[in-house]
Design an enzyme around this catalytic site. Sequence first.
Site, short mmCIF file in Angstrom:
data_model
loop_
_atom_site.label_atom_id
_atom_site.label_comp_id
_atom_site.label_asym_id
_atom_site.label_seq_id
_atom_site.Cartn_x
_atom_site.Cartn_y
_atom_site.Cartn_z
N HIS A 300 31.84 36.48 27.50
CA HIS A 300 32.11 37.28 28.70
C HIS A 300 32.79 38.60 28.39
O HIS A 300 33.69 38.68 27.54
CB HIS A 300 32.86 36.48 29.77
N ASP A 312 39.64 37.09 23.88
CA ASP A 312 39.14 36.59 25.17
C ASP A 312 38.59 37.75 25.98
O ASP A 312 39.30 38.33 26.77
CB ASP A 312 40.26 35.86 25.92
N GLU A 346 34.17 36.33 34.30
CA GLU A 346 34.53 34.94 34.00
C GLU A 346 35.95 34.68 34.46
O GLU A 346 36.28 33.58 34.90
CB GLU A 346 34.40 34.67 32.49
N ASP A 374 33.72 31.16 23.93
CA ASP A 374 34.86 31.61 24.73
C ASP A 374 36.13 30.83 24.38
O ASP A 374 36.87 30.41 25.25
CB ASP A 374 34.54 31.50 26.23
N HIS A 446 45.42 35.73 27.46
CA HIS A 446 45.85 36.35 28.73
C HIS A 446 47.21 37.07 28.61
O HIS A 446 47.93 37.19 29.60
CB HIS A 446 45.92 35.31 29.87
ZN LIG Z 1 37.57 33.74 28.26
#
Ligand SMILES: [Zn+2]
Length: 483
Positions: A300, A312, A346, A374, A446
């Site tokens: 993604h 990510d 995503e 992912d 994140h």
């Molecule tokens: Zn991801």
Amino acid sequence: MRTVIAVLTLLLASILVFAQNKPARSSYDAEAMAPPVKTYSPELMKTLGTLRDAALGDDYAYRQVAYLTDNIGPRPTGWSQTDAAVHYVAEQLRMLGLEVHLEEVHVPRWIRGAESAELVEYPGRAEGAVQRIVLTALGGNTPTPEGGITAPLVVVHNFDELKTLGRERVEGKIVLFDVPFDEKKAMAGFWGEAYGEAVDYRGRGAKEAAALGAIACLVRSVGGADHRLAHTGHNTPAGIPAGAVTGEDAALIARLAAQGKVRMHLVLQAHTQEDRVSFNVIGDLKGSEHPEQVVVVSGHLDSWDLGTGAIDDAAGVAVAMETAELVHRLGLHPRRTIRVIAWMDEENGGHGHDTYAKDYAAEFSNHVAAIESDLGSDHPLGFAVKAVPDALPWLAPAQEILRSFGANLIKPTEHSPGADISPLAGAGVPAFGVIEDGRTYFNYHHTAADTLDKVNPQSLRENAAAMAVMGYALADMEQVLPR
Ligand SMILES: [Zn+2]
């Protein structure tokens, strides 16, 4: 990765550690080997070896991750630089001779705005002292009024504790779920379990708190690393401000709250604007014999805004791109179409794969397999596979090619091994998720620390090799996998 994936990751990790194929399904069972021997020609085996060696010897994927992260940067849904990433990937795929289609996807536009928090009242507070709290807004946040809110804090450790407090002691307060991410589990190979245990609170904590009249909800960041990093992510919109404080700050608040009354001033201005147009990037390398049959290789393209979305999931997009680059560079012509997809959104609702599922529903019967990466860019161990048991022995020759660098595990799973391929998996398309070594993935996931330096070039080459070998094998086997 979003909340829904927690369960899948959890399952995947437990499979990884505990499950064994039934003896009859062993890669080395002579009878089970029978179908693949017929369906992998000597030429195909040679080509798979060539693809692997080429991937292990070049840095195409790394250069793509570097461009997406250092030159473009964070790619939240609806941002103009995310559009720049869409057009960059599309152009790169066109340069490789792919037929590129930008599939329109309606996404929310994420706007972070101001965010800050401080404890303005707490036991033993020195005259004039203020404790600053490090935090980040979550994806489903409802913004605070411009000047913020000031309210008492209540700390709980699970949903039951919240329910026990009841409306009487929650109404008008800021709730903090102090649920730690278990780094020991993660480091012992149970990263999926560690994530799954904690992410449930990020996902529905605000909704549960709001139901009892809370005016804001904070969770302890879902992830490891003791560097006072806040981990953002999606939460189910609950109509109240929602954020994640760092592990250190959650612990500080919990210590003070155990001693007496704590009040917080909280500003979380993040919000989303609905319905902005973005795109899935879809690039087809047309098959020579069965162009209508499709093997998806994917990652993604969107990311959170704190870091630059390297692990990510620029890494996943880049290794999918490299599959096409290798096939192009080596002048190969697989029987079936290899479709590179850079999925959009995503992270903040999954609108990209939902849209694909609508637009391509009629063609799902011709999707012969789908692969997604992912779980970062560390050393690949193999694939989690959702397929009928009869399909697994057909993968054995590809496993043999992957064995030289240790990416040969095939672990059956009942659920989709990836969020973006879940509609395909749900429709019975054999679905593959790369199993990367995830021990440190959730330290950076994140956060502001998801940056290019976390990508190990050698591990990324291995990921590129794993996806190229498996993708090409599925696209060029004599017959398609049973389903
Ligand atoms: Zn991801």
